[in-house]
Design an enzyme around this catalytic site. Structure first.
Site, PDB file in Angstrom:
ATOM      1  N   ASP A  78      14.276  38.932 -45.195  1.00 10.67           N
ATOM      2  CA  ASP A  78      15.265  38.992 -46.270  1.00 10.67           C
ATOM      3  C   ASP A  78      16.543  39.700 -45.838  1.00 10.67           C
ATOM      4  O   ASP A  78      17.633  39.373 -46.316  1.00 10.67           O
ATOM      5  CB  ASP A  78      14.670  39.695 -47.490  1.00 10.67           C
ATOM      6  CG  ASP A  78      13.896  38.742 -48.377  1.00 10.67           C
ATOM      7  OD1 ASP A  78      13.447  37.698 -47.866  1.00 10.67           O
ATOM      8  OD2 ASP A  78      13.729  39.030 -49.573  1.00 10.67           O
ATOM      9  N   CYS A 119       5.888  41.022 -44.479  1.00  9.29           N
ATOM     10  CA  CYS A 119       7.140  41.160 -45.213  1.00  9.29           C
ATOM     11  C   CYS A 119       7.097  40.517 -46.602  1.00  9.29           C
ATOM     12  O   CYS A 119       6.066  40.040 -47.041  1.00  9.29           O
ATOM     13  CB  CYS A 119       8.298  40.684 -44.356  1.00  9.29           C
ATOM     14  SG  CYS A 119       8.624  41.844 -42.999  1.00  9.29           S
ATOM     15  N   ASP A 120       8.261  40.501 -47.241  1.00  5.93           N
ATOM     16  CA  ASP A 120       8.366  40.365 -48.687  1.00  5.93           C
ATOM     17  C   ASP A 120       7.558  39.244 -49.317  1.00  5.93           C
ATOM     18  O   ASP A 120       6.842  39.459 -50.289  1.00  5.93           O
ATOM     19  CB  ASP A 120       9.833  40.166 -49.081  1.00  5.93           C
ATOM     20  CG  ASP A 120      10.684  41.380 -48.796  1.00  5.93           C
ATOM     21  OD1 ASP A 120      10.279  42.197 -47.950  1.00  5.93           O
ATOM     22  OD2 ASP A 120      11.762  41.501 -49.392  1.00  5.93           O
ATOM     23  N   LYS A 121       7.695  38.020 -48.829  1.00  9.37           N
ATOM     24  CA  LYS A 121       7.116  36.873 -49.526  1.00  9.37           C
ATOM     25  C   LYS A 121       5.758  36.461 -48.985  1.00  9.37           C
ATOM     26  O   LYS A 121       4.984  35.810 -49.686  1.00  9.37           O
ATOM     27  CB  LYS A 121       8.058  35.662 -49.463  1.00  9.37           C
ATOM     28  CG  LYS A 121       9.479  35.962 -49.891  1.00  9.37           C
ATOM     29  CD  LYS A 121       9.548  36.642 -51.245  1.00  9.37           C
ATOM     30  CE  LYS A 121      10.948  37.108 -51.579  1.00  9.37           C
ATOM     31  NZ  LYS A 121      11.551  38.010 -50.615  1.00  9.37           N
ATOM     32  N   CYS A 191      10.684  47.320 -43.231  1.00 14.82           N
ATOM     33  CA  CYS A 191      11.688  48.374 -43.387  1.00 14.82           C
ATOM     34  C   CYS A 191      11.090  49.611 -44.047  1.00 14.82           C
ATOM     35  O   CYS A 191      10.230  49.513 -44.924  1.00 14.82           O
ATOM     36  CB  CYS A 191      12.874  47.842 -44.175  1.00 14.82           C
ATOM     37  SG  CYS A 191      13.711  46.484 -43.328  1.00 14.82           S
ATOM     38  N   GLU A 442      18.649  37.644 -53.778  1.00 15.60           N
ATOM     39  CA  GLU A 442      18.513  39.083 -53.920  1.00 15.60           C
ATOM     40  C   GLU A 442      19.905  39.708 -53.867  1.00 15.60           C
ATOM     41  O   GLU A 442      20.724  39.331 -53.028  1.00 15.60           O
ATOM     42  CB  GLU A 442      17.649  39.601 -52.761  1.00 15.60           C
ATOM     43  CG  GLU A 442      16.923  40.878 -53.043  1.00 15.60           C
ATOM     44  CD  GLU A 442      15.817  41.107 -52.019  1.00 15.60           C
ATOM     45  OE1 GLU A 442      14.646  40.989 -52.387  1.00 15.60           O
ATOM     46  OE2 GLU A 442      16.135  41.410 -50.860  1.00 15.60           O
ATOM     47  N   SER A 468      16.483  43.743 -54.471  1.00 15.09           N
ATOM     48  CA  SER A 468      15.619  44.221 -53.395  1.00 15.09           C
ATOM     49  C   SER A 468      15.012  45.551 -53.809  1.00 15.09           C
ATOM     50  O   SER A 468      15.577  46.292 -54.624  1.00 15.09           O
ATOM     51  CB  SER A 468      16.444  44.408 -52.121  1.00 15.09           C
ATOM     52  OG  SER A 468      15.756  45.187 -51.192  1.00 15.09           O
TER      53      SER A 468
END
Length: 556
Positions: A78, A119-121, A191, A442, A468
């Site tokens: 992202d 990570c995010d998704k 992150c 985002e 985010s």
């Protein structure tokens, strides 16, 4: 074994010939077939170490009597996708990941799975797939990166985005930005703050689908490799005991995860992903339901960007289990939920004490008596909107100001950096929702620009896009109904007064009902600003009212 469908009997002789082509031995074809879903790639910093995690998982599976077989899952960074057309593709990958993993797992009849996301998704996407496939499954993430250090202070990616805003404001030199650029992200890993990836990896522990430390052990620690080996062993024990994801991801487990979410102060994106995961097990709820849990759950952690601590600090303080042990004292968790260890939540967290009350606040000294997230409703968000309450400055908990209206992220950023936004303003960014974007981008760039310009405690931002986990300040996202379907956010005009009251969970446009009705009657739909390829076709399907598309089902 489920895999006998592709390995046993005369009818499967052609199948076995293909296994022989893969180099399988007769002995291996008599053992459980364990799929290792690897999100490894060389473009996402959180995933560049996953090849080592996968190798460790394979050793654990083989040692415990299974045959590990690796297949891939996609992943988008992202941070790299931020602020351009690429961000339109990020959220939809969650469903592509879930769908493609379901296809691979069922087409090849795996007996068990180990999911290796980060990570995010792809964390929520693989949790959704696990619920659908429902074979014994364990998650082991790649882990968070270590915090950066600039001028003697810890820092992270969100500081990097804010540095760009500070440069635009003239409070940071190009040399300063370059120093941040080189030091903010010092290692591989997700992150380092409580952003979406780490939120979801921590909530995987709370759900019972990951082993202790899944969300917090840094990516570069050898503990992470040991965790991966134990994940491989654990999935084989689950296979022997026939413990499956739907035995673990129950309604009660989802409620546990929501509770831990509030205590940790997780990303607002968890309010997109937890309902989607819950939907896969047949537990559907309005996001406003989160307020009931928030009202009785203290916020115990202020990890970056809400505060000065990072994932490595949470890990040293005892991790997610230590937070859960604190919550257990208030009887806020269901202690009987089964987990991937084969034990209950209560058995898992017993003895996991808080080792640092500066990182995990004790119950008698929380950051707030209520949880880290809040769902606001009102005439501007009849179906809800989400704010990371734990990252909002006290003076912005109640705010009233004039609307500064923008129909895309880029125009808002230009105005912010151009000095056209002043203290007291409420920035409104619309037509960035699932349909209007399309893709629900985002909004980290605008919030970071506001913070970098020194306006983080005086300017609010409202959008039908999403935020985010790195966003802070009075940033209210996920406003629904979105502008593209005629939600009230589409009717806001420059200078209208917007009232935000986070303690009372309200988001109101201070315009008479008659005036709103007139604006609604005059409003005309807009064609989404589509991009290339698949997303363009998706946008066309949405606007034409087509049915049956997976992304339309999940995001409309």
């Amino acid at each position: 074994m489920r895999s006998d469908n592709v390995k046993k009997g005369m009818q499967q002789a052609p199948h076995r010939s293909l296994f022989h082509a893969l180099g399988f031995t007769r002995e291996e074809m008599d053992k459980p077939l364990v799929g290792i879903v690897s999100s490894y790639n060389e473009i996402v910093p959180g995933h560049m170490n996953l090849d080592k995690i996968v190798d460790a998982v394979k050793l654990g599976v083989a040692e415990a009597g299974g045959v590990p077989v690796v297949f891939p899952a996609i992943a988008v960074c992202d941070g790299i996708a931020m602020g351009h057309t690429g961000m339109k593709y990020s959220l939809v990958t969650r469903d592509l990941i879930a769908d493609s993993t379901e296809c691979m797992a069922l087409a090849h009849q795996f007996d068990a799975l180990v999911m290796v996301p980060n990570c995010d998704k792809n964390v929520p996407g693989l949790l959704m797939a696990a619920a659908r496939v429902n074979v014994p499954t364990v998650f082991v993430s790649g882990g968070p990166m270590l915090a950066g250090r600039v001028k003697g202070k810890k820092t992270s990616l969100s500081s990097m985005f804010e540095a760009v805003g500070s440069y635009a404001a003239g409070t940071m030199t190009e040399e300063d930005v370059c120093e941040f650029e080189e030091k903010a992200c010092p290692t591989c890993g997700s992150c380092s703050g409580m952003y979406t990836a780490n939120s979801m990896n921590c909530l995987t522990e709370a759900l019972g689908m990951g082993l202790k430390g899944n969300g917090t052990i840094p990516a570069v620690y050898s503990d992470r490799l040991r965790l991966a080996k134990h994940a491989g062993m654990a999935v084989m024990e689950m296979y022997k005991r026939n413990i499956c994801p739907r035995d673990i991801m129950t309604k009660e487990a989802i409620l546990n995860a929501l509770t831990v979410d509030m205590a940790l102060g997780c990303s607002t994106n968890s309010m997109l992903h937890l309902p989607a995961i819950a939907h896969e097990i047949g537990f559907d709820f309005d996001i406003g339901f989160a307020n009931e849990i928030s009202e009785k759950t203290p916020n115990l952690c202020h990890l970056a960007p809400a505060g000065p601590t990072y994932m490595e600090d949470l890990n040293e303080a005892g991790g997610v289990y230590a937070v859960m042990n604190e919550l257990a004292e208030l009887n806020l968790l269901n202690m009987d939920c089964i987990t991937v260890t084969g034990k209950t939540v209560g058995e898992n967290i017993k003895g996991c004490v808080n080792k640092n009350p500066e990182v995990i606040r004790p119950l008698d000294h929380p950051y707030s008596a209520t949880g880290g997230l809040a769902v606001l409703k009102g005439n501007l968000a009849q179906e809800g909107s989400v704010v990371k309450r734990s990252a909002v400055a006290p003076e912005m908990m109640v705010h009233e100001g004039p609307a500064r209206v923008f129909d895309c992220e880029e125009d808002a950023i230009a105005a912010i950096k151009g000095g056209k936004i002043v203290a007291g303003d409420v920035v409104v960014i619309r037509y960035e929702g699932p349909k209007g974007g399309p893709g629900m981008r985002e909004m980290l760039n605008p919030t970071s620009a506001i913070a970098g310009m020194g306006l983080g405690s005086t300017v609010a931002l409202i959008t039908d896009g999403r935020f985010s986990g790195a966003s802070r300040g009075a940033s209210i996202g996920h406003v629904s109904p979105e502008a593209a379907v005629g939600g009230t956010i589409a009717l806001v005009e420059e200078g209208d007064t917007i009232k935000i009251n986070i303690p009372e969970m309200k988001l109101e446009l201070d315009v008479p009902k008659e005036t709103l009705a007139e604006r609604k009657a005059a409003w005309t739909p807009r064609t989404p600003k589509v991009t290339e390829g698949y997303l363009a076709r998706y946008a066309q399907m949405v606007t034409s009212g087509a049915t049956g598309a997976v992304m339309k089902k999940e995001l409309s």
